[in-house]
Design a protein around this motif. Structure first.
Motif, short mmCIF file in Angstrom:
data_model
loop_
_atom_site.label_atom_id
_atom_site.label_comp_id
_atom_site.label_asym_id
_atom_site.label_seq_id
_atom_site.Cartn_x
_atom_site.Cartn_y
_atom_site.Cartn_z
N ASP A 77 39.12 38.98 38.37
CA ASP A 77 38.25 39.25 39.51
C ASP A 77 37.91 37.94 40.21
O ASP A 77 38.55 36.90 39.95
CB ASP A 77 36.99 40.01 39.07
CG ASP A 77 36.17 39.26 38.01
OD1 ASP A 77 36.48 38.07 37.74
OD2 ASP A 77 35.22 39.85 37.46
N GLN A 78 36.93 37.96 41.11
CA GLN A 78 36.61 36.79 41.91
C GLN A 78 36.30 35.54 41.07
O GLN A 78 36.84 34.46 41.36
CB GLN A 78 35.44 37.09 42.84
CG GLN A 78 35.12 35.96 43.81
CD GLN A 78 36.21 35.78 44.86
OE1 GLN A 78 36.50 36.68 45.62
NE2 GLN A 78 36.81 34.59 44.90
N THR A 128 39.30 35.73 48.56
CA THR A 128 38.92 36.87 47.73
C THR A 128 40.15 37.47 47.05
O THR A 128 41.29 37.15 47.42
CB THR A 128 38.27 37.96 48.60
OG1 THR A 128 39.28 38.47 49.50
CG2 THR A 128 37.11 37.40 49.40
N ASP A 154 42.34 38.88 49.64
CA ASP A 154 43.12 37.87 50.34
C ASP A 154 44.37 37.49 49.55
O ASP A 154 45.47 37.37 50.10
CB ASP A 154 42.29 36.60 50.57
CG ASP A 154 41.11 36.81 51.50
OD1 ASP A 154 41.20 37.69 52.38
OD2 ASP A 154 40.11 36.09 51.34
#
Length: 225
Positions: free
Chosen positions: A118-119, A130, A133
């Motif tokens: 995840d991020q 992100t 992205d």
């Protein structure tokens, strides 16, 4: 292509895998075999499971220099998998080498970003932007390389379907509504959501294979989509 549910057979044991294949074959579009099974059973194990009559998805996530990946795909080409994964991060030349070496029957799809990430994971790795992205960039690279599609989470699949209308979009990290713990998955959706948003294939493992009655579990998921 067969139905959308490919059951992730995450076991090193051939007999367990064969029993699961029998249990799910009425509703499954195929069987997804990853590194755990392939490293334990090899090509012979894959061929034994093919005898159960379901298409095989080899989820090997190949990632190396172009020549090595091309030769690896050549080595497994006689297995004629329906789907084969490589890592998009391997680069344009590697992706092209994989596609060039694959049999016509095999859809080569690139893993964009693992659903266990995840991020914060991107931030720790120094990757800017992100998850959406990053997936978008990897999808562009995969399409430029001539691949058949990508692997992405259900959170990105709607945008990817709009970007790549005829792409083969594989969505792992799928959990039925009320399907219990997420284990090592972080970016998840329900089967219905994934299909509504444009998934071609759903990869579902533990909610089926870990159920008391795998046949009933996959039947219920199939009915939900």
């Amino acid at each position: 292509m067969p139905g959308p549910i490919f059951v992730a057979i995450d076991t090193p044991k051939l007999d367990t895998a064969q029993n699961l294949a029998v249990a799910v074959r009425a509703h499954a579009g195929g069987l997804k075999l990853g590194l755990e099974f392939f490293n334990a059973q090899g090509s012979d194990g894959v061929m034994r499971l093919k005898e159960r009559g379901l298409p095989i998805f080899l989820d090997l996530k190949l990632h190396d220099i172009p020549n090595t990946v091309g030769k690896a795909v050549e080595a497994i080409a006689p297995l004629r998998p329906r789907i084969l994964t490589v890592h998009a991060a391997g680069g344009l030349d590697m992706l092209r080498a994989a596609k060039a070496a694959a049999p016509d029957i095999t859809k080569v799809v690139a893993v964009t970003m693992l659903t266990s990430l995840d991020q914060p994971d991107l931030d720790r790795a120094g990757i800017k932007g992100t998850p959406a992205d990053f997936v978008d960039r990897m999808a562009d690279l995969s399409r430029e390389a001539g691949l058949d599609g990508i692997v992405c989470s259900g959170l990105e699949v709607k945008a990817m379907r709009e970007k790549w209308p005829d792409g083969h979009l594989v969505v792992p990290g799928v959990r039925p509504a009320g399907g219990g713990e997420l284990a090592d998955q972080k970016r998840v959706v329900t089967p219905h959501e994934a299909m509504e948003n444009g998934a071609s294939v759903l990869v579902i493992g533990r909610p089926i294979t870990g159920a008391e009655d795998p046949k009933a579990a996959i039947a219920a998921i199939d009915a939900s989509i």
